[in-house]
Design a protein around this motif. Structure first.
Motif, PDB file in Angstrom:
ATOM      1  N   UNK A 156      -0.880 -23.765  12.857  1.00  0.00           N
ATOM      2  CA  UNK A 156      -1.551 -24.014  11.584  1.00  0.00           C
ATOM      3  C   UNK A 156      -1.045 -23.058  10.507  1.00  0.00           C
ATOM      4  N   UNK A 157      -0.923 -21.785  10.846  1.00  0.00           N
ATOM      5  CA  UNK A 157      -0.479 -20.759   9.909  1.00  0.00           C
ATOM      6  C   UNK A 157       0.720 -20.048  10.524  1.00  0.00           C
ATOM      7  N   UNK A 158       1.933 -20.321  10.033  1.00  0.00           N
ATOM      8  CA  UNK A 158       3.126 -19.755  10.650  1.00  0.00           C
ATOM      9  C   UNK A 158       3.052 -18.236  10.757  1.00  0.00           C
ATOM     10  N   UNK A 159       3.709 -17.711  11.798  1.00  0.00           N
ATOM     11  CA  UNK A 159       3.665 -16.280  12.052  1.00  0.00           C
ATOM     12  C   UNK A 159       4.456 -15.495  11.027  1.00  0.00           C
ATOM     13  N   UNK A 160       5.333 -16.145  10.277  1.00  0.00           N
ATOM     14  CA  UNK A 160       6.129 -15.442   9.280  1.00  0.00           C
ATOM     15  C   UNK A 160       6.457 -16.371   8.123  1.00  0.00           C
ATOM     16  N   UNK A 161       6.760 -15.777   6.985  1.00  0.00           N
ATOM     17  CA  UNK A 161       7.142 -16.539   5.801  1.00  0.00           C
ATOM     18  C   UNK A 161       8.430 -17.304   6.098  1.00  0.00           C
ATOM     19  N   UNK A 162       8.462 -18.573   5.708  1.00  0.00           N
ATOM     20  CA  UNK A 162       9.643 -19.395   5.968  1.00  0.00           C
ATOM     21  C   UNK A 162      10.868 -18.962   5.202  1.00  0.00           C
ATOM     22  N   UNK A 163      10.671 -18.161   4.128  1.00  0.00           N
ATOM     23  CA  UNK A 163      11.813 -17.722   3.345  1.00  0.00           C
ATOM     24  C   UNK A 163      12.367 -16.378   3.750  1.00  0.00           C
ATOM     25  N   UNK A 164      11.489 -15.397   3.920  1.00  0.00           N
ATOM     26  CA  UNK A 164      11.961 -14.028   4.203  1.00  0.00           C
ATOM     27  C   UNK A 164      11.454 -13.472   5.518  1.00  0.00           C
ATOM     28  N   UNK A 165      10.460 -14.129   6.144  1.00  0.00           N
ATOM     29  CA  UNK A 165       9.954 -13.673   7.432  1.00  0.00           C
ATOM     30  C   UNK A 165       9.085 -12.445   7.360  1.00  0.00           C
ATOM     31  N   UNK A 166       8.568 -12.109   6.173  1.00  0.00           N
ATOM     32  CA  UNK A 166       7.883 -10.837   6.013  1.00  0.00           C
ATOM     33  C   UNK A 166       6.371 -10.907   6.099  1.00  0.00           C
ATOM     34  N   UNK A 167       5.783 -12.087   6.036  1.00  0.00           N
ATOM     35  CA  UNK A 167       4.323 -12.149   5.976  1.00  0.00           C
ATOM     36  C   UNK A 167       3.805 -13.345   6.745  1.00  0.00           C
ATOM     37  N   UNK A 168       2.538 -13.281   7.148  1.00  0.00           N
ATOM     38  CA  UNK A 168       1.938 -14.378   7.900  1.00  0.00           C
ATOM     39  C   UNK A 168       1.382 -15.422   6.934  1.00  0.00           C
ATOM     40  N   UNK A 169       2.260 -16.151   6.307  1.00  0.00           N
ATOM     41  CA  UNK A 169       1.900 -17.254   5.432  1.00  0.00           C
ATOM     42  C   UNK A 169       3.087 -18.189   5.342  1.00  0.00           C
ATOM     43  N   UNK A 170       2.819 -19.406   4.897  1.00  0.00           N
ATOM     44  CA  UNK A 170       3.872 -20.422   4.865  1.00  0.00           C
ATOM     45  C   UNK A 170       5.053 -19.953   4.028  1.00  0.00           C
ATOM     46  N   UNK A 171       4.769 -19.486   2.832  1.00  0.00           N
ATOM     47  CA  UNK A 171       5.809 -18.992   1.930  1.00  0.00           C
ATOM     48  C   UNK A 171       5.168 -17.907   1.061  1.00  0.00           C
ATOM     49  N   UNK A 172       5.716 -16.713   1.121  1.00  0.00           N
ATOM     50  CA  UNK A 172       5.116 -15.597   0.393  1.00  0.00           C
ATOM     51  C   UNK A 172       5.328 -15.769  -1.112  1.00  0.00           C
ATOM     52  N   UNK A 173       4.575 -15.038  -1.941  1.00  0.00           N
ATOM     53  CA  UNK A 173       4.702 -15.186  -3.396  1.00  0.00           C
ATOM     54  C   UNK A 173       6.123 -14.986  -3.907  1.00  0.00           C
ATOM     55  N   UNK A 174       6.856 -14.036  -3.354  1.00  0.00           N
ATOM     56  CA  UNK A 174       8.223 -13.793  -3.825  1.00  0.00           C
ATOM     57  C   UNK A 174       9.123 -14.990  -3.533  1.00  0.00           C
ATOM     58  N   UNK A 175       8.971 -15.579  -2.344  1.00  0.00           N
ATOM     59  CA  UNK A 175       9.796 -16.732  -1.986  1.00  0.00           C
ATOM     60  C   UNK A 175       9.366 -17.985  -2.744  1.00  0.00           C
ATOM     61  N   UNK A 176       8.073 -18.119  -3.034  1.00  0.00           N
ATOM     62  CA  UNK A 176       7.619 -19.237  -3.868  1.00  0.00           C
ATOM     63  C   UNK A 176       8.227 -19.141  -5.267  1.00  0.00           C
ATOM     64  N   UNK A 177       8.352 -17.915  -5.767  1.00  0.00           N
ATOM     65  CA  UNK A 177       8.971 -17.730  -7.077  1.00  0.00           C
ATOM     66  C   UNK A 177      10.445 -18.113  -7.040  1.00  0.00           C
ATOM     67  N   UNK A 178      11.139 -17.760  -5.956  1.00  0.00           N
ATOM     68  CA  UNK A 178      12.549 -18.144  -5.819  1.00  0.00           C
ATOM     69  C   UNK A 178      12.700 -19.659  -5.783  1.00  0.00           C
ATOM     70  N   UNK A 179      11.722 -20.342  -5.192  1.00  0.00           N
ATOM     71  CA  UNK A 179      11.793 -21.798  -5.055  1.00  0.00           C
ATOM     72  C   UNK A 179      11.378 -22.518  -6.331  1.00  0.00           C
ATOM     73  N   UNK A 180      10.309 -22.079  -6.946  1.00  0.00           N
ATOM     74  CA  UNK A 180       9.735 -22.824  -8.072  1.00  0.00           C
ATOM     75  C   UNK A 180       9.460 -21.967  -9.305  1.00  0.00           C
ATOM     76  N   UNK A 181       9.975 -20.757  -9.342  1.00  0.00           N
ATOM     77  CA  UNK A 181       9.689 -19.877 -10.465  1.00  0.00           C
ATOM     78  C   UNK A 181      10.371 -20.282 -11.751  1.00  0.00           C
TER      79      UNK A 181
END
Length: 304
Positions: free
Chosen positions: A18-43
């Motif tokens: 349900x909640x991935x063990x690491x960010x799909x972009x950088x692997x640094x946090x327990x969420x689908x995509x951390x704020x920094x990676x969301x910014x890289x994708x849609x910022x």
């Protein structure tokens, strides 16, 4: 205690689904995509991209982000590792690229200025998101079709903002093609020439609609150019001397540059979009394309 530990392990495994063990972009946090990676994708706002060399027949393509670093990692995690929770942010990014394509098409054909942050809210006629199909073997290996999954999310996002979008997976592979990895732009185009066709009965869905070809990634543009050729062939009767009376041009010998002469009737009577743009502009070809990411070099079109 041993039984309790087993339950805890089971619960941890379920939580990882349900909640991935690491960010799909950088692997640094327990969420689908951390704020920094969301910014890289849609910022940044989606923009027009163009590969070099540009394959003949490629429609206007808009991308949400360059295919690099965190964006590349997120796309690969979704496509190859089956991190399906990433479909939500990737689909939202694709929806933004679709809006940019529709906005440019409208502005280029008589729209009265760009809209505000709300985007395109009303479109006369359907907007069909047509995914570029993956090879059947790849779908079996991955366990899902990445482009179609992202397209479904994008269509939902667009409907929530008033764009009557839906997914129409009408493209089919007519025969198996070689693996595209390792092929240069010219060989990719030759490898895919004539490989796609619209499924029987699909041409009627496409005629009269604004078609947005969608994929997760554009590198050389060969797949999108072939998809556009297949859509044009299904919407435009072939020359009788080549395909016979009443048939449509789906033959392998179809020539890409012929697309430049197509769409004349559509310029006169093609789909019109209404809404905040005003006027009654006609989308000349009613075909554009949108992707989540494109090669960084393809963004150079906006710097010239």
């Amino acid at each position: 205690m041993r039984g309790l530990r087993t339950v805890r392990e089971w619960w941890a495994d379920l939580t990882d689904l349900v909640l991935p063990a690491e960010c799909g972009g950088c692997g640094s946090a327990r969420e689908v995509l951390c704020p920094r990676c969301r910014t890289a994708l849609s910022g940044d706002p989606p923009c027009r991209v163009r590969p070099d060399p540009e394959p003949p027949g490629l429609p206007a393509v808009h991308a949400a982000a360059p295919y690099a670093d965190e964006v590349r990692a997120a796309l690969l995690a979704h496509k190859e590792r089956g991190v399906l929770a990433l479909a939500a942010p990737l689909g939202a990014a694709l929806a933004g690229a679709v809006r940019a394509g529709l906005r440019e098409a409208w502005t280029a054909t008589g729209g009265a200025g760009a809209p505000d942050g709300g985007g395109i809210r009303r479109v006369r006629g359907p907007v069909l998101l047509v995914p570029v199909p993956s090879a059947r073997g790849a779908v079996r290996t991955r366990g899902h079709d990445p482009a179609r999954r992202i397209a479904l999310v994008a269509a939902g996002e667009l409907r929530r903002t008033g764009v009557p979008a839906r997914v129409s997976a009408v493209l089919r592979q007519r025969y198996a093609v070689a693996d595209q990895s390792g092929l240069d732009a010219r060989r990719r185009l030759a490898n895919l020439a004539g490989a796609l066709a619209v499924a029987p009965g699909g041409g009627g869905l496409l005629r009269g609609a604004v078609v947005v070809l969608v994929d997760d990634l554009m590198t050389t543009g060969a797949s999108l150019a072939e998809a556009a050729r297949a859509v044009r062939a299904a919407r435009t009767p072939a020359v009788e001397s080549e395909a016979g009376p009443g048939t449509y041009g789906t033959a392998r010998s179809a020539v890409y540059p012929a697309a430049a002469g197509e769409g004349r009737e559509e310029r006169k009577t093609g789909p019109r979009m209404a809404g905040p743009y005003g006027g009654g502009g006609v989308i000349s070809e009613a075909i554009c394309a949108a992707v989540v990411a494109a090669s960084p070099d393809s963004f150079e079109i906006n710097r010239n």
